[in-house]
Design an enzyme around this catalytic site. Structure first.
Site, PDB file in Angstrom:
ATOM      1  N   HIS A 163       0.748  -1.248   0.102  1.00 51.00           N
ATOM      2  CA  HIS A 163      -0.038  -0.028  -0.007  1.00 51.00           C
ATOM      3  C   HIS A 163       0.901   1.205  -0.117  1.00 51.00           C
ATOM      4  O   HIS A 163       2.123   1.086   0.383  1.00 51.00           O
ATOM      5  CB  HIS A 163      -0.935  -0.070   1.411  1.00 51.00           C
ATOM      6  CG  HIS A 163      -2.129  -0.948   1.535  1.00 51.00           C
ATOM      7  ND1 HIS A 163      -1.965  -1.812   2.212  1.00 51.00           N
ATOM      8  CD2 HIS A 163      -3.087  -1.288   0.477  1.00 51.00           C
ATOM      9  CE1 HIS A 163      -3.171  -2.645   2.172  1.00 51.00           C
ATOM     10  NE2 HIS A 163      -3.710  -2.281   1.089  1.00 51.00           N
ATOM     11  N   CYS A 248      -2.589   0.334   9.891  1.00 52.94           N
ATOM     12  CA  CYS A 248      -3.758  -0.498   9.660  1.00 52.94           C
ATOM     13  C   CYS A 248      -4.393  -1.013  10.512  1.00 52.94           C
ATOM     14  O   CYS A 248      -5.619  -1.612  10.316  1.00 52.94           O
ATOM     15  CB  CYS A 248      -3.200  -1.646   8.564  1.00 52.94           C
ATOM     16  SG  CYS A 248      -2.118  -2.636   9.406  1.00 52.94           S
TER      17      CYS A 248
HETATM   18  N1  LIG Z   1      -2.928  -1.002   5.554  1.00 51.71           N
HETATM   19  C1  LIG Z   1      -2.322  -2.139   5.701  1.00 51.71           C
HETATM   20  O1  LIG Z   1      -1.085  -1.862   5.780  1.00 51.71           O
HETATM   21  N2  LIG Z   1      -2.793  -3.173   5.723  1.00 51.71           N
HETATM   22  C2  LIG Z   1      -2.097  -4.309   5.763  1.00 51.71           C
HETATM   23  C3  LIG Z   1      -2.799  -5.572   4.933  1.00 51.71           C
HETATM   24  C4  LIG Z   1      -2.167  -6.774   5.349  1.00 51.71           C
HETATM   25  C5  LIG Z   1      -2.756  -7.859   4.609  1.00 51.71           C
HETATM   26  N3  LIG Z   1      -2.128  -9.088   4.951  1.00 51.71           N
HETATM   27  C6  LIG Z   1      -3.064  -7.969   3.152  1.00 51.71           C
HETATM   28  O2  LIG Z   1      -2.348  -8.338   2.482  1.00 51.71           O
HETATM   29  O3  LIG Z   1      -4.195  -7.421   2.872  1.00 51.71           O
END
Ligand SMILES: NC(=O)NCCC[C@H](N)C(=O)O
Length: 257
Positions: A163, A248
């Site tokens: 992201h 997150c």
């Molecule tokens: N905003 C973020 O940094 N989100 C992390 C999401 C990690 C999750 N394992 C993903 O790959 O979507």
């Protein structure tokens, strides 16, 4: 800073099956993750934040990463449509929670895709990472929704990290910090400040020049403390194994109340 209210969602028992894209998968200790999540919530509470929980999303391994399925700006909450179909169920239950907090609800619609982790804001300036989870159609929709609120949306290519906010975040004074190896174009932000560690690029603004950061970035923490910032750290190692960062695990609800 306005009111101090944060939305969180407790980890799913399926957390260890969360998505991994840019890093190698390593085993996640779910019990430890639950303790670390509680430590994160406790840190927010210790800093004067009230915390509310979204309805659990136990069938969604990545549901704890609440920043991704919703974005809030002023009195508007925008439900996301993740570029990862596996994550789309995470929006369930969020409209009710946010309506109860006084938000109007909008949504990114097909063919748009977007994860909240791709949205960086400083005041009414909004940068959106276009990459694996967010597409230009999603950016165009968000730009229309936010233009009514006076915000300006700029699309930023994001090819080296999951992201945009895996690569860069903003300090209270608006200085954008990042870990250069995963930033597509640091010149996007005048005054860009490079951090020596990847988790050192991630800050949650707690108010009063206070930041929440990962315990995995001691050099970066030191640099920011030397700039006069007050840094609180949390150990989120089990979430970092799933390509996640401090931002997150919560959504700060500063408006509309
Ligand atoms: N905003 C973020 O940094 N989100 C992390 C999401 C990690 C999750 N394992 C993903 O790959 O979507």
């Amino acid at each position: 800073m306005d009111r101090r209210l944060a939305l969180v969602r407790r980890p799913s028992p399926l957390l260890a099956d969360g998505l991994v894209t840019h890093i190698e998968r390593t085993p996640v200790d779910v019990d430890l993750a639950v303790r670390q999540w509680q430590g994160y919530v406790d840190a927010l509470v210790d800093q004067g934040w009230q915390v509310i929980e979204a309805p659990p999303a136990d069938a969604c391994p990545d549901g704890v990463f609440i920043e991704d399925p919703v974005f809030v700006h002023r009195d508007l909450a925008v439900l996301m449509r993740s570029g990862a179909p596996e994550r789309r169920g995470e929006t369930e239950g969020l409209a009710d929670v946010l309506t109860a907090q006084g938000y109007r609800i909008a949504a990114i619609e097909e063919p748009g895709t977007m994860d909240g982790g791709d949205i960086l804001t400083h005041g009414d300036q909004v940068w959106v990472g276009v990459g694996g989870r967010t597409n230009q159609a999603g950016v165009d929709q968000l730009a229309v929704l936010l233009s009514e609120l006076g915000a300006t949306v700029t699309a930023v290519p994001t090819t080296k990290a999951l992201h945009l906010k895996s690569a860069v975040t903003a300090l209270p004074d608006g200085t954008v910090i990042g870990y250069e190896p995963v930033v597509d174009d640091p010149t996007t932000w005048p005054g860009f400040l490079a951090m020596p560690e990847e988790p050192g690029a991630h800050v949650v603004l707690l108010g009063d020049d206070r930041l929440l950061m990962s315990a995995a970035a001691p050099e970066s923490t030191g640099l920011l403390a030397a700039r006069g910032l007050d840094v609180v750290t949390v150990d989120i190692s089990e979430f970092e194994k799933l390509e996640a960062c401090v931002t997150c695990l919560s959504v700060r609800l500063r408006g509309p109340a």
